[in-house]
Design a protein around this motif. Sequence first.
Motif, PDB file in Angstrom:
ATOM      1  N   ARG A   1       0.870  -1.157   0.000  1.00 47.21           N
ATOM      2  CA  ARG A   1       0.000   0.000   0.000  1.00 47.21           C
ATOM      3  C   ARG A   1       0.917   1.220   0.000  1.00 47.21           C
ATOM      4  NH1 ARG A   1      -5.154  -0.069   0.588  1.00 47.21           N
ATOM      5  NH2 ARG A   1      -5.195  -2.093   1.585  1.00 47.21           N
ATOM      6  N   LEU A   2       1.490   1.457  -1.171  1.00 43.62           N
ATOM      7  CA  LEU A   2       2.573   2.412  -1.317  1.00 43.62           C
ATOM      8  C   LEU A   2       2.080   3.720  -1.922  1.00 43.62           C
ATOM      9  CD1 LEU A   2       5.160  -0.053  -2.882  1.00 43.62           C
ATOM     10  CD2 LEU A   2       4.925   0.546  -0.486  1.00 43.62           C
ATOM     11  N   ALA A   3       2.870   4.749  -1.717  1.00 45.58           N
ATOM     12  CA  ALA A   3       2.606   6.016  -2.395  1.00 45.58           C
ATOM     13  C   ALA A   3       2.879   5.837  -3.879  1.00 45.58           C
ATOM     14  CB  ALA A   3       3.504   7.104  -1.825  1.00 45.58           C
ATOM     15  N   LEU A   4       2.346   6.766  -4.684  1.00 48.35           N
ATOM     16  CA  LEU A   4       2.619   6.693  -6.114  1.00 48.35           C
ATOM     17  C   LEU A   4       4.118   6.757  -6.335  1.00 48.35           C
ATOM     18  CD1 LEU A   4      -0.123   9.031  -7.621  1.00 48.35           C
ATOM     19  CD2 LEU A   4      -0.177   6.562  -7.329  1.00 48.35           C
TER      20      LEU A   4
ATOM     21  N   ASP B   1      -9.531   1.232  -9.585  1.00 45.35           N
ATOM     22  CA  ASP B   1      -8.818   1.933  -8.526  1.00 45.35           C
ATOM     23  C   ASP B   1      -9.550   1.883  -7.188  1.00 45.35           C
ATOM     24  OD1 ASP B   1     -10.938   3.594  -9.030  1.00 45.35           O
ATOM     25  OD2 ASP B   1      -9.732   5.370  -9.498  1.00 45.35           O
TER      26      ASP B   1
ATOM     27  N   PRO C   1     -10.288   1.058  -3.619  1.00 40.68           N
ATOM     28  CA  PRO C   1      -9.380   0.609  -2.550  1.00 40.68           C
ATOM     29  C   PRO C   1      -9.810  -0.702  -1.906  1.00 40.68           C
ATOM     30  CG  PRO C   1     -10.734   2.443  -1.799  1.00 40.68           C
ATOM     31  CD  PRO C   1     -10.975   2.319  -3.269  1.00 40.68           C
TER      32      PRO C   1
ATOM     33  N   HIS D   1      -1.589  -1.897  -9.503  1.00 37.26           N
ATOM     34  CA  HIS D   1      -1.936  -1.907  -8.076  1.00 37.26           C
ATOM     35  C   HIS D   1      -1.145  -0.829  -7.332  1.00 37.26           C
ATOM     36  CE1 HIS D   1      -4.439  -5.461  -7.955  1.00 37.26           C
ATOM     37  NE2 HIS D   1      -3.490  -6.241  -8.449  1.00 37.26           N
ATOM     38  N   GLU D   2       0.130  -0.737  -7.634  1.00 40.26           N
ATOM     39  CA  GLU D   2       0.981   0.225  -6.947  1.00 40.26           C
ATOM     40  C   GLU D   2       0.499   1.655  -7.206  1.00 40.26           C
ATOM     41  OE1 GLU D   2       5.616   0.279  -6.089  1.00 40.26           O
ATOM     42  OE2 GLU D   2       5.186   0.702  -8.200  1.00 40.26           O
TER      43      GLU D   2
ATOM     44  N   GLY E   1      -2.479   2.575  -5.303  1.00 41.54           N
ATOM     45  CA  GLY E   1      -2.319   2.562  -3.859  1.00 41.54           C
ATOM     46  C   GLY E   1      -2.948   1.352  -3.202  1.00 41.54           C
ATOM     47  N   GLN E   2      -3.044   0.260  -3.930  1.00 41.58           N
ATOM     48  CA  GLN E   2      -3.696  -0.950  -3.429  1.00 41.58           C
ATOM     49  C   GLN E   2      -2.687  -1.932  -2.852  1.00 41.58           C
ATOM     50  OE1 GLN E   2      -5.519  -2.068  -7.113  1.00 41.58           O
ATOM     51  NE2 GLN E   2      -7.353  -0.815  -6.797  1.00 41.58           N
ATOM     52  N   THR E   3      -3.156  -2.783  -1.959  1.00 34.32           N
ATOM     53  CA  THR E   3      -2.315  -3.825  -1.383  1.00 34.32           C
ATOM     54  C   THR E   3      -2.045  -4.920  -2.413  1.00 34.32           C
ATOM     55  OG1 THR E   3      -3.250  -3.431   0.790  1.00 34.32           O
ATOM     56  CG2 THR E   3      -2.156  -5.544   0.452  1.00 34.32           C
TER      57      THR E   3
END
Length: 705
Positions: A4-7, A629, A631, A659-660, A663-665
Motif C-alpha cells: 500500500r505504497l505512495a505513487l 482503482d 481501494p 496496483h501500486e 495505492g492498493q495492497t
Amino acid sequence: MVARLALAAALCFTAAPLAAQDTDTDDPYVWLEEIQGERALAKVDQWNADTEAVLTEQPEYPLAKAWAKQILDDTRQIALPDAIQGDMVTNLWRDADNPRGLWRIASLDSYTAGAPEWRVLIDVDQLGRDEGQSWIWHGANCLAPEYRRCLVSLSPGGTDADVVREFDIESGSFVEGGFTLPEAKSNVAWFDEDTLFVGTDEGAGSLTESGYPRLVKLWDRATDFSTARQIAEGEQADISVSGFSVLDGETRWRFVNRSPSFWTNEISLVKDDGSAVPLPLPEDAEFEAVLGGFVIAKLNSPFETGTGTEQAGALLAWSLEDVMRGSDPAPFAVFRPSETQAVEEVAASESKLWVKVLDDVSGKLIELTPGNGEWTAREMDMPANSTIQIAETSGTGDTAFVTVESMLSPPTLYAVPSEGDAAVIASEPAQFDASKFTVEQKFATSKDGTKVPYYLVRPKDAEGPLPTLIHAYGGFRAAQTPKYLTAEPYRSGPLGLFWVESGNAYVLANIRGGGEYGPRWHEDALREKRQNSFDDFHAVADDLVTNRLATPGRIAASGRSNGGVLVGAVANQRPDLYGAIISGSPLIDMRRYNKLLAGASWMAEYGNPDVPEDWAFMKEWSPYQNMSDDPGVPAAFYYLSTLDDRVHPGHARKAAAKHEAFGQTFYYHEYREGGHSVGSDHEEDAKRAALLMAYLNREIGKDAD
C-alpha cells in the motif's frame, strides 16, 4: 500493508479510465515487458524486497518453510517411473542433497519388488557445476526397443527452450560426436538409430508466430545439420510442426503432426523414404496411442463413421495398414464414456490399452482388449473415490503402473497386471493426521443452471464459516483432480495442508473449461463462453457462503497460468466476495497476450484480440483492462519466474504496477529461474509455500483485520 505504497515517481503513472481499453497503445507499463531490462528488474527487485520484508517476519513463515522443505525433501517419496525401457526403469530423483536431480536406472524386476537397485546415469547438479550452467532436467527420449541411445533435454534455468544431447545408457556418458542441438524450443524425436526428426530455430522463417518450429527435417548421423532433408512444413500462423515415432510390437510407426491451431491437428503417416500419407482422423481429434496396427484417437466433436455417429469423448481406432496401402480405413469405437465420464489418459502396453476415466471427477482404470472390430472393456479393481494416474505401462507384457491418492490419503504406486491382482510397489508416508479432517464432494449451481462439482476439506467438527482457499484452473481441457494435501494447490507445495492445519478450509473447484466431463465441459468456456468459467467459480464461493461454510471477504481465489485469467477476472467482478487472490505465472493482459512469447498459440482458446469481434467479448473479462482503482479490491499475490518463456512475466509485472499506482495492497515474488513451473528446486518451492501461507493469514486468516 506491504504494497500500500505512495505513487512511485519512477512509474510516472496517470490513472487510466476504469472502462476496458480498446487498444494497448497508451499502456504506460509496456516497458515492464522487457524481460531482462535493467529498469524492469530493478522494479521487480523492489517488489520482491517489499514482500519479503513483511511476510518473512510473520511468525509462521520460518516454521512453514522448514516444514515444507522437510516434506518436499522426504526420501520416502515414491520413485515414479519416467519410462519403462524393456526390462529396465528410469527415474529422476530429487532430494535435499540432489535439488536438481539424479537421473538413474534400475531393473524392472527389482523395481516391482519394491527394492530397486539404482545406477546413476546423470547427476544434474554435478553436471551443472562441471559445465557452469544452471541445468534443469527436461527429460530423455530413449530409442526402443534397445533403449541404449537417448536424447537428453536440459534447460538452462528452466525455460521451455532446451539443449538436446545424445546419451549412451550402457557407458553412462554423452556420446562423443553424437547428435547435439543448441538451446531452442526444438521438436526432436528418433526416426531410426541413425536419423532424427528435427524441428528447431534455424533463423528467419523457421518458426511460427507462436515461436515453435515450422519445419520438420530428417537429420542423418555424422552429417552437418545444414544438409538435413526437409519433409514437412507448416504455415507461419500455425502453432507448430513436429515428427515422432511409436513402436508397436516390432513395427515402428512414424508420423508428422501439423497443428494449425491449439485444438486442431493434421497428422500424416511417414514412410521409410520420408514421404507422408495423411491420417483420416478428424482435425480436432486427439492422437492417443498405437496398438496392434491401429491408431487410437479421442473425439472432441461428433463424427460420422459410415455406420453411425460417434459422440465427442469416444475413443476410435483406424487401421494404419490400410492408410499405408492408400485405402480409406473404416473407424470403429473402442470405448464410449457415459454422460458422467471423461477419458483423461490413454496408454498402450504390449497388447492392452489402458484408459484412465473420470466419473464425476473420481478416477477409474479401464483395460481394453483388442478384438475383431470390437474391443472388450474391464474395469480394474482400484480404490474408489480416488485420483488415479497412469505413471507408465510396460512395453513387454501387460502391466500398468498407476498412482492412487486422495486429499487425505498419500500416493500409493501399484503395478496393475492384466492377469492377477494389483500389487503395491511403494507408498508415501502420511504427512499429517488425516482423522482431523473431512472431505466432501459438493455441487454448486452456476448462473445458467449447470451443476459444478467441488471438493471441500475442513477440520472435523468445525462449525460455521471458516476462512477458505478456493483453487481452480478452468481451461485447456485440463481436469483438476484432488491430490494429497501436501501437493495442493498446484505449484504451491503443501500450502493446502498448512492452511487446513491452521483451522481453515480448502476447496478444489471443477469449473468449466477443464476436462472433468469431457469435451463439452471445455467447450462451454471457450472464447465468447469464457464467462461461464468465472460464473462457475463465483457459484462455488456463493454456495459456501449460502451454506454458512465461508464468509464474503474471507475467501481467497487461487489460480495459475490460465488460472491467472480466472482469478483476475473474478476479483474484478466480485470484489465483495474475495479477500485475497493468488495468481501464479499468470496470463492477465489479454489485449496483448498474443504478442508475448507463446501467447499466439492460445487464440483458439481465448480469441484474437486484434479481431474486433473477438475483442468485443474479451474486453468484458480481460483482467488487466478491467482493473479498478477501488481501494476495496482483493489483495493479490503474484508469483512467477523471470525465465518463464511460455507466459510472459510482463503480465504480472504490469498488474503489480497498476496496483501500486492505485495505492492498493499487493504482494509480489518473481524468481529469477524456474521457467513456467517457477521453482527450480525444493528450496524455492518451500519458500513460496511459506510466503503464501503468511500472506493468507495476513489477508483473510488469523491476522486479518
